[in-house]
Design an enzyme around this catalytic site. Structure first.
Site, short mmCIF file in Angstrom:
data_model
loop_
_atom_site.label_atom_id
_atom_site.label_comp_id
_atom_site.label_asym_id
_atom_site.label_seq_id
_atom_site.Cartn_x
_atom_site.Cartn_y
_atom_site.Cartn_z
N GLU A 93 8.73 -12.93 -13.04
CA GLU A 93 7.96 -11.89 -12.36
C GLU A 93 7.28 -10.92 -13.32
O GLU A 93 6.23 -10.38 -13.00
CB GLU A 93 8.77 -11.17 -11.28
CG GLU A 93 9.87 -10.27 -11.75
CD GLU A 93 10.62 -9.61 -10.59
OE1 GLU A 93 10.05 -9.43 -9.52
OE2 GLU A 93 11.79 -9.27 -10.78
N GLU A 130 18.75 -15.03 -11.27
CA GLU A 130 18.23 -13.68 -11.50
C GLU A 130 17.54 -13.58 -12.86
O GLU A 130 16.48 -12.97 -12.98
CB GLU A 130 19.38 -12.67 -11.37
CG GLU A 130 19.04 -11.21 -11.65
CD GLU A 130 17.98 -10.62 -10.74
OE1 GLU A 130 17.58 -11.26 -9.76
OE2 GLU A 130 17.52 -9.50 -11.04
N LYS A 184 13.64 -12.58 -13.27
CA LYS A 184 13.17 -11.47 -14.11
C LYS A 184 12.06 -11.96 -15.03
O LYS A 184 11.03 -11.32 -15.16
CB LYS A 184 14.29 -10.88 -14.96
CG LYS A 184 15.34 -10.06 -14.23
CD LYS A 184 14.86 -8.73 -13.69
CE LYS A 184 14.30 -8.86 -12.30
NZ LYS A 184 15.13 -8.70 -11.17
N TRP A 221 -2.93 -2.48 -1.65
CA TRP A 221 -2.50 -3.80 -2.12
C TRP A 221 -3.15 -4.78 -1.15
O TRP A 221 -2.77 -4.83 0.03
CB TRP A 221 -0.98 -3.87 -2.07
CG TRP A 221 -0.36 -5.08 -2.68
CD1 TRP A 221 -0.16 -5.30 -4.01
CD2 TRP A 221 0.17 -6.22 -1.99
NE1 TRP A 221 0.46 -6.52 -4.19
CE2 TRP A 221 0.68 -7.11 -2.97
CE3 TRP A 221 0.28 -6.60 -0.66
CZ2 TRP A 221 1.27 -8.32 -2.65
CZ3 TRP A 221 0.87 -7.81 -0.34
CH2 TRP A 221 1.36 -8.65 -1.33
N ASN A 275 -1.07 1.04 5.79
CA ASN A 275 -0.20 0.07 5.11
C ASN A 275 0.29 -0.90 6.17
O ASN A 275 0.78 -0.47 7.21
CB ASN A 275 0.99 0.83 4.48
CG ASN A 275 2.04 -0.10 3.89
OD1 ASN A 275 1.76 -1.27 3.62
ND2 ASN A 275 3.24 0.42 3.70
N GLY A 276 0.15 -2.21 5.93
CA GLY A 276 0.64 -3.17 6.92
C GLY A 276 -0.44 -4.12 7.34
O GLY A 276 -1.49 -4.23 6.68
N ARG A 289 4.66 0.57 -6.52
CA ARG A 289 4.73 -0.34 -5.38
C ARG A 289 3.73 -1.50 -5.54
O ARG A 289 3.84 -2.50 -4.84
CB ARG A 289 4.40 0.42 -4.09
CG ARG A 289 5.42 1.48 -3.74
CD ARG A 289 4.86 2.45 -2.72
NE ARG A 289 4.60 1.83 -1.43
CZ ARG A 289 5.44 1.81 -0.42
NH1 ARG A 289 6.62 2.35 -0.54
NH2 ARG A 289 5.11 1.25 0.72
N CYS A 330 0.83 -1.20 0.00
CA CYS A 330 0.00 0.00 0.00
C CYS A 330 0.86 1.25 0.00
O CYS A 330 1.96 1.28 0.55
CB CYS A 330 -0.87 0.03 1.25
SG CYS A 330 -1.92 -1.40 1.39
N HIS A 372 20.97 -34.14 -12.44
CA HIS A 372 20.42 -34.78 -11.23
C HIS A 372 18.91 -34.59 -11.12
O HIS A 372 18.33 -34.79 -10.05
CB HIS A 372 21.11 -34.24 -9.98
CG HIS A 372 22.58 -34.55 -9.96
ND1 HIS A 372 23.07 -35.82 -9.75
CD2 HIS A 372 23.66 -33.77 -10.16
CE1 HIS A 372 24.40 -35.80 -9.81
NE2 HIS A 372 24.78 -34.56 -10.07
N LYS A 401 6.72 -3.39 -4.94
CA LYS A 401 8.13 -3.00 -5.04
C LYS A 401 8.85 -3.17 -3.71
O LYS A 401 9.92 -3.75 -3.64
CB LYS A 401 8.21 -1.55 -5.53
CG LYS A 401 9.64 -1.01 -5.66
CD LYS A 401 10.37 -1.63 -6.82
CE LYS A 401 11.77 -1.08 -6.99
NZ LYS A 401 12.59 -1.99 -7.82
O1 M6R Z 1 14.21 -3.42 -1.67
P1 M6R Z 1 14.85 -4.78 -1.56
O2 M6R Z 1 16.11 -4.89 -2.37
O3 M6R Z 1 15.06 -5.22 -0.16
O4 M6R Z 1 13.80 -5.78 -2.22
C1 M6R Z 1 14.01 -7.15 -2.20
C2 M6R Z 1 13.07 -7.89 -3.13
O5 M6R Z 1 11.74 -7.68 -2.74
C3 M6R Z 1 13.24 -7.44 -4.59
O6 M6R Z 1 14.56 -7.59 -5.02
C4 M6R Z 1 12.31 -8.26 -5.50
O7 M6R Z 1 12.72 -9.59 -5.55
C5 M6R Z 1 12.24 -7.65 -6.90
N1 M6R Z 1 10.90 -7.66 -7.38
C6 M6R Z 1 13.06 -8.38 -7.89
O8 M6R Z 1 12.97 -7.84 -9.17
#
Ligand code: M6R
Length: 607
Positions: A487, A480, A484, A74, A100-101, A27, A2, A503, A602
């Site tokens: 997500e 990574e 990418k 959110w 938020n939370g 976010r 949020c 394996h 985010k």
């Molecule tokens: O702000 P942070 O680097 O702590 O965030 C960590 C993860 O939430 C963040 O890297 C997330 O995996 C991204 N969506 C990756 O693209």
């Protein structure tokens, strides 16, 4: 997660709130709303879905005023809907609240409030907070909020406006998720993230955990967890508001991919003396004795930042000869790790506000570790709880998929590993620095293959499953690359250590399950080639990322993505760029919402 915005000043409030919400949209959210206080009345407008729908709904309303609140939700408790959107009113219509939370004890509180005659119309835990504050409200919103905070369990940031106090004020509190106050001239802003106030002011202050703040047009007054008035220092943001705009790119993610060459340069600029072969940080230092006392490093992070920690392990172990463990914040916090003296814990976080990383850092510190943060956001919680900070100078990262934050984290980790090496009495050989100096150019060079990668993505975008293989320091890059892709494009992708394929995952190989193999460097190049051969032998499709001439891989790869050669330790920075671009173009081709992927936030400021 949020997003919270608030404004009090002389301007017409709704446009300020909407521009703040637009800055926080990255976010992640599924509904939005605003509330304005005018002539002793609370006027709220809410809409499910994108902000455009809220803006459209607002056209039919006449919300005017000079203070109010805005929110992007959110969903956690209750489905995404207008009914569950914030602002949420108490059942007597005396206050409006955004949050938020997660309120962990909302069920017993709700039951008690219902018994006392309070009514509930949403499924949210937020409505409990609104009714709880209202139940204490005798005219002083701050006092009522303070009483309510004593009863709330969980992690939260919220803000409220009320018609009862009879004066223009916003009351906000935080326990966990961040809140920042923007300090303008006779106008003040409240937000979950500095990006939301950047268009108006660069002077901000961050509320500390358990702070309660009252914002009037005279400025903020803050009380700490003991109810004592406190001052929080103002910080000047170095970010340029223009950096938080798309600047002609279709998506923030693409813009941020392009910014990497410069961001990497900004991250090492001023920290390396290329003539003396030394590394130093303006705002962080370890004496040779302190550096020598470090016996173990524990890296704590989540998501992409965790992947950079995995690369950092190779860098620190090789350059400084210190053993390194890398943990997910969410795992570390719930085990009983062996820490103690001689342990340096490094929290890596773009936002500096990730709840799991922060908790893990706290757990390490409680057990005697020294804390270092590698972070992108000035003044964020990770930087405030740490003994030292190394900032990545990536500038604001808006796209939910982390790109430039990752490559600048790798740059910062490389610098830190070199620094440890130097402070522990080992020389930094000039090649270790010259390869760093050449990194921005190598990264920029890959952008020349953008059209080629877009074309390649077109050929594969209909497929649903991908396997990413890497070995050694490039195994985290396989992870990574896969992250990418999944997500932002919602294709399934798995990262795997190349040598482990036989394996298990090799059973999955067929012509519709492409394998992206990272075949660079000298140490394991031949081994990864053998793995590619194993895929080809089973009619699999291989997309190879390599620093060798394409002809060398002609027999074993269907597609070759060529990248410039760097050193083994910095090659991951180069290798990840085409994987970011490939994921981006596949996602665009599949019509996905690249900057705000479904279900993702985010900054993950709740557990
Ligand atoms: O702000 P942070 O680097 O702590 O965030 C960590 C993860 O939430 C963040 O890297 C997330 O995996 C991204 N969506 C990756 O693209």
């Amino acid at each position: 997660m949020c997003g919270i915005v608030g404004y009090i000043g002389q301007r017409e409030v709704v446009p300020v709130l909407i521009s703040g919400l637009e800055s926080l949209a990255y976010r992640g959210y599924d509904s939005a709303g605003v509330v304005v206080v005018r002539d002793g009345e609370l006027e709220a407008v809410k809409a499910e879905g994108k902000l455009e729908r809220l803006v459209e709904t607002l056209k039919g309303e006449s919300l005017v005023g000079t203070y109010g609140l805005g929110h992007t939700r959110w969903a956690t408790h209750g489905e995404p809907s207008e009914r569950n959107a914030h602002p949420v009113m108490d059942s007597k219509g005396r206050l409006a609240l955004i949050h938020n939370g997660i309120i962990e004890n909302f069920l017993p509180l709700k039951k008690r409030l219902i018994d006392e005659g309070w009514e509930f119309t949403s499924d949210t835990d937020t409505e409990v907070v609104a009714n709880l504050i209202s139940s204490h409200l005798k005219g002083d919103l701050r006092a009522a909020t303070q009483q309510a905070m004593a009863e709330l369990e969980g992690m939260y940031a919220f803000a409220a406006v009320s018609t009862v106090s009879g004066q223009a004020e916003i009351v906000a509190a935080r326990k966990g998720p961040p809140l920042v106050i923007g300090l303008g001239d006779d106008e003040f802003f409240l937000a979950s993230d500095p990006a939301a106030v950047l268009a108006y002011t660069k002077r901000v202050l961050f509320l500390e955990n358990m702070d309660l703040c009252r914002l009037t047009d005279a400025g903020p007054e803050i009380w700490d967890e003991n109810g004592e008035p406190v001052e929080r220092p103002a910080v000047r943001l170095t970010w340029d508001p223009i950096q938080a705009e798309k600047g002609g790119f279709k998506h923030f993610m693409l813009k941020e991919i392009h910014e990497q060459s410069q961001a990497i340069q900004d991250t090492f600029a001023g920290r390396v003396d290329f003539e003396l072969n030394t590394v130093g940080f303006d705002d962080f230092a370890l004496t040779p004795e302190e550096a020598t006392q470090i016996q173990r490093v524990q890296i704590l992070a989540c998501g992409t930042s965790w992947h950079s920690g995995l690369v950092g392990k190779f860098m620190i172990e090789e350059l400084a000869r210190i053993p390194v463990e890398v943990d997910y914040g969410s795992e570390y916090r719930y085990r009983d790790p062996v820490v103690g003296e001689g342990v340096l814990a490094i929290g890596i976080s773009q936002s500096g506000e990730t709840a799991d990383t922060l908790s893990a850092m706290e757990a390490a510190s409680d057990r005697g570790a020294k804390l270092l943060a590698i972070c992108n956001v000035p003044g964020s919680q990770a930087t405030r709880v740490s003994d030292g900070v190394i900032y990545t100078h990536a500038g604001p990262e808006i796209g939910v998929a982390s790109t430039k934050a990752f490559t600048t984290q790798l740059t910062a980790l490389y610098l830190f590993a070199l620094y440890l090496r130097q402070q522990r009495g080992m020389a930094i050989e000039s090649e270790l620095l010259s390869v760093l100096a050449g990194l921005p150019h190598a990264v920029a060079e890959i952008m020349e293959s953008e059209a080629e990668l877009e074309e390649m993505a077109r050929r594969y975008s209909r497929l649903e499953d991908f396997l990413y293989l890497g070995r050694g320091i490039n195994y985290p890059i396989a992870l990574e690359g896969a992250l990418k892709l999944k997500e932002i494009s919602y294709s399934h992708a798995e990262g795997y250590p190349a040598g482990e394929m036989k394996h298990g995952p090799i059973a999955l190989i067929d012509e519709d399950f492409p394998v992206v193999a990272i075949a660079t460097g000298s140490r394991v190049f031949d081994k990864v080639c053998s793995n590619m051969q194993e895929v080809k032998a089973r009619d699999g499709v291989v997309i190879a990322v390599t620093d060798r001439p394409a002809e060398e891989l002609a027999e074993i790869a269907d597609e070759v993505i060529q990248v410039p050669r760097s050193s083994d330790l910095l090659q991951p920075v180069v290798n990840v760029i085409p994987l970011q671009l490939f994921a981006y173009f596949v996602a665009v081709r599949r019509g996905a919402d690249v900057d705000q992927p479904r279900n993702l936030a985010k900054s993950v400021t709740v557990e």
